[in-house]
Design a protein around this motif. Structure first.
Motif, PDB file in Angstrom:
ATOM      1  N   PRO A  22      10.376   2.677   3.420  1.00 43.83           N
ATOM      2  CA  PRO A  22       9.848   1.376   3.881  1.00 43.83           C
ATOM      3  C   PRO A  22      10.960   0.407   4.319  1.00 43.83           C
ATOM      4  O   PRO A  22      10.658  -0.707   4.756  1.00 43.83           O
ATOM      5  CB  PRO A  22       9.114   0.827   2.649  1.00 43.83           C
ATOM      6  CG  PRO A  22       8.851   2.011   1.783  1.00 43.83           C
ATOM      7  CD  PRO A  22      10.034   2.917   2.013  1.00 43.83           C
ATOM      8  N   ASP A 278      -2.804  -1.629   4.798  1.00 47.87           N
ATOM      9  CA  ASP A 278      -1.364  -1.443   4.635  1.00 47.87           C
ATOM     10  C   ASP A 278      -0.710  -2.816   4.446  1.00 47.87           C
ATOM     11  O   ASP A 278      -1.016  -3.764   5.173  1.00 47.87           O
ATOM     12  CB  ASP A 278      -0.831  -0.743   5.889  1.00 47.87           C
ATOM     13  CG  ASP A 278       0.689  -0.674   5.904  1.00 47.87           C
ATOM     14  OD1 ASP A 278       1.273  -0.447   4.832  1.00 47.87           O
ATOM     15  OD2 ASP A 278       1.276  -0.863   6.986  1.00 47.87           O
ATOM     16  N   VAL A 280       2.260  -3.901   5.065  1.00 51.03           N
ATOM     17  CA  VAL A 280       3.212  -4.356   6.080  1.00 51.03           C
ATOM     18  C   VAL A 280       2.519  -4.680   7.404  1.00 51.03           C
ATOM     19  O   VAL A 280       2.622  -5.785   7.927  1.00 51.03           O
ATOM     20  CB  VAL A 280       4.348  -3.326   6.289  1.00 51.03           C
ATOM     21  CG1 VAL A 280       5.253  -3.721   7.453  1.00 51.03           C
ATOM     22  CG2 VAL A 280       5.165  -3.193   5.003  1.00 51.03           C
ATOM     23  N   THR A 281       1.774  -3.706   7.938  1.00 41.37           N
ATOM     24  CA  THR A 281       1.092  -3.943   9.219  1.00 41.37           C
ATOM     25  C   THR A 281      -0.182  -4.766   9.024  1.00 41.37           C
ATOM     26  O   THR A 281      -0.702  -5.337   9.975  1.00 41.37           O
ATOM     27  CB  THR A 281       0.704  -2.605   9.889  1.00 41.37           C
ATOM     28  OG1 THR A 281      -0.206  -1.915   9.024  1.00 41.37           O
ATOM     29  CG2 THR A 281       1.912  -1.726  10.123  1.00 41.37           C
ATOM     30  N   PHE A 287      -1.449   3.885   6.348  1.00 37.47           N
ATOM     31  CA  PHE A 287      -0.021   3.687   6.135  1.00 37.47           C
ATOM     32  C   PHE A 287       0.159   3.178   4.705  1.00 37.47           C
ATOM     33  O   PHE A 287      -0.761   2.579   4.142  1.00 37.47           O
ATOM     34  CB  PHE A 287       0.526   2.606   7.081  1.00 37.47           C
ATOM     35  CG  PHE A 287       0.719   3.044   8.513  1.00 37.47           C
ATOM     36  CD1 PHE A 287      -0.011   4.092   9.054  1.00 37.47           C
ATOM     37  CD2 PHE A 287       1.640   2.387   9.322  1.00 37.47           C
ATOM     38  CE1 PHE A 287       0.166   4.476  10.383  1.00 37.47           C
ATOM     39  CE2 PHE A 287       1.830   2.762  10.659  1.00 37.47           C
ATOM     40  CZ  PHE A 287       1.088   3.806  11.182  1.00 37.47           C
ATOM     41  N   ASP A 289       2.937   0.773   2.613  1.00 35.40           N
ATOM     42  CA  ASP A 289       4.117  -0.086   2.748  1.00 35.40           C
ATOM     43  C   ASP A 289       4.776   0.077   4.120  1.00 35.40           C
ATOM     44  O   ASP A 289       6.012   0.136   4.233  1.00 35.40           O
ATOM     45  CB  ASP A 289       5.129   0.185   1.633  1.00 35.40           C
ATOM     46  CG  ASP A 289       4.641  -0.362   0.297  1.00 35.40           C
ATOM     47  OD1 ASP A 289       3.745  -1.236   0.289  1.00 35.40           O
ATOM     48  OD2 ASP A 289       5.159   0.072  -0.747  1.00 35.40           O
ATOM     49  N   GLY A 290       3.960   0.205   5.151  1.00 37.78           N
ATOM     50  CA  GLY A 290       4.473   0.325   6.512  1.00 37.78           C
ATOM     51  C   GLY A 290       4.936   1.723   6.871  1.00 37.78           C
ATOM     52  O   GLY A 290       5.311   1.977   8.020  1.00 37.78           O
TER      53      GLY A 290
END
Ligand SMILES: [Zn+2]
Length: 309
Positions: A22, A278, A280-281, A287, A289-290
């Motif tokens: 990540p 997710d 991150v995104t 996903f 943690d991205g």
């Protein structure tokens, strides 16, 4: 399995689990600090602790679920790890109770098979009483937290970006606090230092993690979690840490460790269908943690192949 072989595999599993895919750039520092506390591979240390503290028929609490702020729903890191570890524990006769909060309930339940899931209260007084009630109802032998928010020294909860999320997080720090008071073992998984159980390495978190010492909210005390754990597993994602513990437990108990890339895809589809996103995104896609799906599956397959080699 011979002790030497177990340690060799334990180190390899830790290496797979702690890959900083990540790209948070803090995992190595946090990992080293956690290893310094136990002087052995982290996943193996956690699995050995579980094996030492439990007998067939005992109960373990698994606490998981981390909210994604703008979406007000649970992220994809945590519940899959809880599901895989729970399945392994059930195969050795352990009873389970999952603990999360209102906001993360649907997503955690989606991975929890038929395990009871408790909605832990946000209100501080009620949360404190709930810890005593749950202990008296189930007498757990071990508590395991997987990617669960941990409060800072002002009992405030934060995301990795230093944003305050205290109004939506059930105060499960009280469970770890009560466990500590009566001598029940606590095991935690984290990947950023703001998770329940990361208090064991708080100085490292304050020094190396962005917002560790100073958050973006008026509390000003940073995101570093204060509540410690007896064994802390640091992974690239917390799911991988939980898989690593399940893998080491399988080695210790001579079980077949089955979780691979294919079952990971299936599990993540349950989580996504229940609303998981997710972190991150912030998209509803498998996903973690991205980390994109194919890369995440590679790591899951790597843990599987090290364990079964
Ligand atoms: Zn704050």
């Amino acid at each position: 399995m011979k002790e030497e072989e177990l340690h060799r595999k334990g180190y390899m599993i830790d290496e797979a689990v702690s890959l900083d895919l990540p790209l948070r750039r803090v995992v190595q520092k946090l990992y080293e600090a956690a290893v310094a506390k136990v002087n052995k591979p982290l996943c193996l240390a956690a699995a050995e602790k579980i094996a030492e503290k439990t007998r067939k028929g005992d109960t373990i609490f698994i606490i998981t679920g981390f909210p994604v702020v703008s979406k007000d729903v649970c992220e994809t890191d945590g519940p899959p790890g809880a599901a895989v570890l729970a399945k392994t524990l059930m195969s050795i006769g352990i009873k389970l109770v999952m603990v999360t909060d209102e906001l993360c309930f649907d997503v955690v339940s989606a991975g929890a098979l038929k395990i009871p899931v408790v909605k832990y209260p946000v209100d501080n007084e009620t949360a404190k009483e709930t810890a005593e009630e749950l202990f008296s109802a189930h007498s757990p032998s071990v508590l395991v937290s997987i990617e669960r928010p941990g409060w800072n020294e002002k009992q405030e909860y934060h995301t990795m970006s230093g944003v305050n999320i205290s109004n939506m997080v059930g105060k499960t720090d009280h469970l770890f606090g009560y466990a500590r008071k009566i001598g029940v073992t606590t095991i935690a998984m984290g990947d950023g230092g703001n998770e329940l159980g990361c208090g064991s390495i708080i100085e490292t978190v304050r020094k190396h993690v962005p917002y560790g010492a100073k958050c973006q909210c008026p509390c000003g005390k940073g995101i570093a979690a204060t509540t410690p754990s007896d064994v802390l597993v640091v992974g690239g994602t917390s799911n991988w840490g939980a898989y690593g513990i399940a893998a080491c437990l399988s080695l210790l108990k001579d079980l077949n460790y089955r979780h691979n890339g294919k079952s990971e895809s299936r599990l993540l589809s349950y989580i996504i269908n229940a609303g998981g996103v997710d972190s991150v995104t912030k998209d509803s896609q498998p996903f973690v943690d991205g980390v994109p799906t194919p890369i995440n599956k590679l790591v899951v397959d790597l843990i599987w192949s090290i364990t079964n080699a």
